[in-house]
Design an enzyme around this catalytic site. Sequence first.
Site, mmCIF file in Angstrom:
data_model
loop_
_atom_site.group_PDB
_atom_site.id
_atom_site.type_symbol
_atom_site.label_atom_id
_atom_site.label_comp_id
_atom_site.label_asym_id
_atom_site.label_seq_id
_atom_site.Cartn_x
_atom_site.Cartn_y
_atom_site.Cartn_z
ATOM 1 N N SER A 1 -27.652 4.447 -31.397
ATOM 2 C CA SER A 1 -26.279 3.917 -31.425
ATOM 3 C C SER A 1 -25.246 4.996 -31.079
ATOM 4 O O SER A 1 -24.526 5.466 -31.941
ATOM 5 C CB SER A 1 -25.970 3.275 -32.774
ATOM 6 O OG SER A 1 -26.440 4.042 -33.862
ATOM 7 N N SER B 1 0.819 -1.202 0.000
ATOM 8 C CA SER B 1 0.000 0.000 0.000
ATOM 9 C C SER B 1 0.863 1.266 0.000
ATOM 10 O O SER B 1 2.065 1.212 0.245
ATOM 11 C CB SER B 1 -0.906 -0.025 1.217
ATOM 12 O OG SER B 1 -1.892 0.953 1.082
ATOM 13 N N GLY C 1 -35.033 12.362 -35.930
ATOM 14 C CA GLY C 1 -35.743 12.139 -37.193
ATOM 15 C C GLY C 1 -35.289 10.893 -37.916
ATOM 16 O O GLY C 1 -35.598 10.706 -39.098
ATOM 17 N N SER D 1 9.861 2.385 -1.573
ATOM 18 C CA SER D 1 10.976 3.077 -2.207
ATOM 19 C C SER D 1 12.114 3.262 -1.212
ATOM 20 O O SER D 1 13.292 3.125 -1.564
ATOM 21 C CB SER D 1 10.511 4.428 -2.754
ATOM 22 O OG SER D 1 9.442 4.239 -3.658
ATOM 23 N N ASN E 1 7.203 -3.708 7.783
ATOM 24 C CA ASN E 1 8.111 -2.565 7.864
ATOM 25 C C ASN E 1 7.658 -1.556 8.929
ATOM 26 O O ASN E 1 6.557 -1.660 9.455
ATOM 27 C CB ASN E 1 8.163 -1.905 6.470
ATOM 28 C CG ASN E 1 9.257 -0.886 6.375
ATOM 29 O OD1 ASN E 1 10.342 -1.068 6.943
ATOM 30 N ND2 ASN E 1 8.990 0.210 5.687
ATOM 31 N N LYS E 2 8.508 -0.601 9.168
ATOM 32 C CA LYS E 2 8.263 0.459 10.178
ATOM 33 C C LYS E 2 8.144 -0.145 11.572
ATOM 34 O O LYS E 2 7.348 0.309 12.392
ATOM 35 C CB LYS E 2 7.017 1.280 9.831
ATOM 36 C CG LYS E 2 7.068 1.921 8.443
ATOM 37 C CD LYS E 2 6.110 3.090 8.295
ATOM 38 C CE LYS E 2 6.102 3.578 6.844
ATOM 39 N NZ LYS E 2 5.214 4.717 6.619
ATOM 40 N N THR F 1 7.418 -0.266 -7.450
ATOM 41 C CA THR F 1 6.101 0.078 -8.001
ATOM 42 C C THR F 1 5.320 0.981 -7.050
ATOM 43 O O THR F 1 5.595 1.011 -5.857
ATOM 44 C CB THR F 1 5.274 -1.192 -8.300
ATOM 45 O OG1 THR F 1 4.809 -1.743 -7.066
ATOM 46 C CG2 THR F 1 6.074 -2.214 -9.048
ATOM 47 N N GLY G 1 6.694 2.189 2.582
ATOM 48 C CA GLY G 1 8.150 2.267 2.648
ATOM 49 C C GLY G 1 8.864 1.493 1.556
ATOM 50 O O GLY G 1 10.043 1.162 1.701
#
Lengths: 632, 301
Positions: A540, A32, A471, A38, A165-166, A111, A36
């Site tokens: 259409s 998410s 029309g 990167s 992490n963290k 990513t 962390g």
Amino acid sequence: MKAISDPKVKAPSGREGGAVQRDLLRLITCGSVDDGKSTMIGRLLLDCGAVFEDRRRALERDSKAVGTTGDAPDAALLLDGLQAEREQGITIDVGYHHFATPRRRFIVADTPGHVHYTRNMVTGASNADLAVLLVDASQDMLEQTQRHSFICALLGIRDIVLAVNKMDLVDFDERIFSGIRDAFAGFSSSLHFRSVMAIPTSAVLGDNVTRRSGRMAWYHGPTLLEQLEIVEIHADAAPQLRMPVQWVNRPDATFRGYAGTVASGELHPGDEVLIARTNVRTRIERIVSMDGDLARAGAGDAVTVLLADDIDVSRGDLLASPDKPPQIADAFACDLVWMSEAPLLPGRSYLLKCGNRTVGATITTLKYRVDVTNYAHLAARQLALNDIAYVNIATVEPIAVDPYQENRTTGGFILIDRLTNETVGAGMIRFGLNRAANIHHADFDVTKAARAQLNGQRPIIIWFTGLSGAGKSTIANLLERKLYALGKRTYLLDGDNVRQGLNRDLGFTEADRVENVRRVAETAKLFVDAGLITLVALISPFRAERRMARAIVAADEFIEIFVDTPVEICEQRDPKGLYRKARRGEFRNFTGIDSPYEPPEHPDLILDTATESAEHLADKVMQFLRRRGVLD
Amino acid sequence: MNHLPDDLRRLEAEAIFIFREVIAECRKPVMLYSIGKDSSVMLHLARKAFHPANLPFPLLHIDTTWKFRDMIRFRDETAERLGLDLIVHINRAGLEQGINPIQHGSAAYTGVMKTDALKQALTAHGFDAAFGGARRDEELSRSKERVFSFRSKNHVWDPRNQRPELWNVFNCRIAPGESIRVFPLSNWTELDVWRYIEHENIRVVPLYFAARRPVVRRGGNLIMVDDARLPIGADEVVQDLAIRFRTLGCYPLTGAIESSAATVSDIVRELETASMSEREGRLIDFDQTGSMERKKREGYF
Ligand SMILES: Nc1nc2c(ncn2[C@@H]2O[C@H](COP(=O)(O)OP(=O)(O)OP(=O)(O)O)[C@@H](O)[C@H]2O)c(=O)[nH]1
Ligand SMILES: [Mg+2]
């Protein structure tokens, strides 16, 4: 505590080495936003000596300017290279980086975690052997973590490192780590990963990234880098030969080589091979290269082969082992990740590119959409950006495929929007639904040409498009009377009438409108086959479907007429009182009010009902038909 | 199949696949030939991809008129030796205005003589795909770029809106007027390039190899005095030093390194212990922050 394998000992060779042969691991980081990822890769690059001195200096400078870590260098800035990423402190697109240890060489794709950029994560995952999935220890497991896990599994990533992490934010508490590890094991059990290694880390402080943490003595497993070095990567190499023909090399009349990359299996001169599409067998005569002929080529090699027989082979064909041929089918069950802001509509025609083959394709059934929070199957009529679904898809021609889990090259495909050229979907084939070889198109003795001749006319579709009340029906009706008076055999398919029978089950959502047009187009095609001049009066609203209607008949069998009446005039006329009701909000999805109308870009004829009478315009169409040679 | 180490073989095959895909799907491709080591490798790979046929596209060199003389010599020899279809384009308008790297600063000069020149040439010839030798390890904004990178009608790159790119299934479809920049060496590193040059015996410009050459020190860089156009300040001294280049461009904007690496294998060894990146010697990358991304958005390679 000192790291077990301290890659700094011979710092710069951390970048890569010349003499020794090391294998290559391609990995991604995912999870998410702000977990962390990167920062973690930045740490790995720094600790492995993969960052040159001048870049280190630039990093210190940048960290002061836009960093998120106070005075300390913000390792994420080694990766977040786009201006917008630096300004917002998030990753937007996947970036690729190299590092190495004496044991292995790595290409890591960092990513983005943000849900809006999921398709960029999919891009990175498609070429990865392993995923480092990060979870923020100070938060609950998030939907995005579950979505990424699911995508990894779908794309065939079998090995996972779960980096919790963290840990510094939760006092390096073992219970929090085991809680997350167990929760992940619980929800991922249905994803069938081969290996999952959970590691408690602090990317900012470097704990258990390349150096063992003194603050988490309770953890006895490997550091992240150690795990990346020792994890076994089995290339799930399928033994059977698959070589898509990419390009036919014909420098002169004496040489006809088939260039392509071997997807799986091996090639040797003398081997018997099957051309999947035509089911013809031949032999490999030579494997040609600039360094001389080769005695063998294996998976991953880009080669040029000469075949023993002079047979029909072209780009998009597949050379295969005769004893284990691929499936030939024109309908497939597959998993699909939708990557466009425009919704996926069943029935709409897209381009499908698989290997080197591009064909028209349609989603025929949306079986279910996946709820990524609990992997439940949900009913769906269309797909939105980042949706994941299980669908049936049909191609206009049979193609040769394998299940994606057996072969990524012959089992993976992309979908392309015909108008915008955007890549809108990524598909993974599970299996073919038919063997096209067994489905015969029934041919009858009385042909379309014979029926047309008996009718003494050129069968054609005359397609009127325009807003409600423009029309279309009025003009089509007048036109049909004029044709009838000339002794022509006609039929008028009118939108309102069709909706009372054939299309009674359809509503007015975008998806239903697409299906509505598709059915009318197919019906009109049958009527042309029957020898009739077929008039269609249908709002259409979408270009894509009108283009499809044109594409399913021969080029000279379709005339598109745009009844170009501005919405204000239609609303004034309002013959059926529909505009008034739509304005009062009595129903939704009314074209021109709260549903779009895409005017034709190149209609064959434009009729302006604001200045000319319906009678006059019908005459104009007659003149046009004469000019086109339809009426003599 | 051949003598290459596995990792180089994989990179080679990947690049060959990319070349062939473009030829199969694009109408009028061109290779941007910058005469440097990456271009030499790219050219070699392209010849392998289409062997025994000739290269099915021309090469385009954007000549700023300030390239090292050795580069131009090497370019013409290579074209002659391999029978290449070489297009050389100079921004004549820029030349007539006397735009040069010495008076106008690297940013303005590069904009006119490289970026504008490139756009002129691509538009004039109607090329819809252009191969470039850029690698993702070179620079941060490049690390984010797709192998098939789309450009609008005005040659603009929109880094926030790149197409997804899965496996090696490349979507080559574009509308009229749009174009694609294609980077077959995306996943190579500088060291890969030199190892490949070593294994395949590829010729490169002699300036990559150490030799004694006349240079001045300027703002922390060693600038080679390649011809008389380079003004020498009163406080500057021209000295002969053993130098070589890690990257080649316009000589007043390209810094040399002191080195004794005189052969390809010397270079490979030198790189294994190098502490500076190859772009350190490129003056144009540093003239503004985020300058490469900005230049790329404007149409620079
Ligand atoms: N305390 C603490 N902060 C961390 C740790 N790892 C990363 N951070 C911080 O978390 C924030 C987000 O880090 P990034 O590395 O940019 O996160 P990301 O996962 O790459 O985010 P996206 O790519 O945008 O999805 C930054 O401010 C980091 O400094 C950690 O281990 N401990
Ligand atoms: Mg990030």
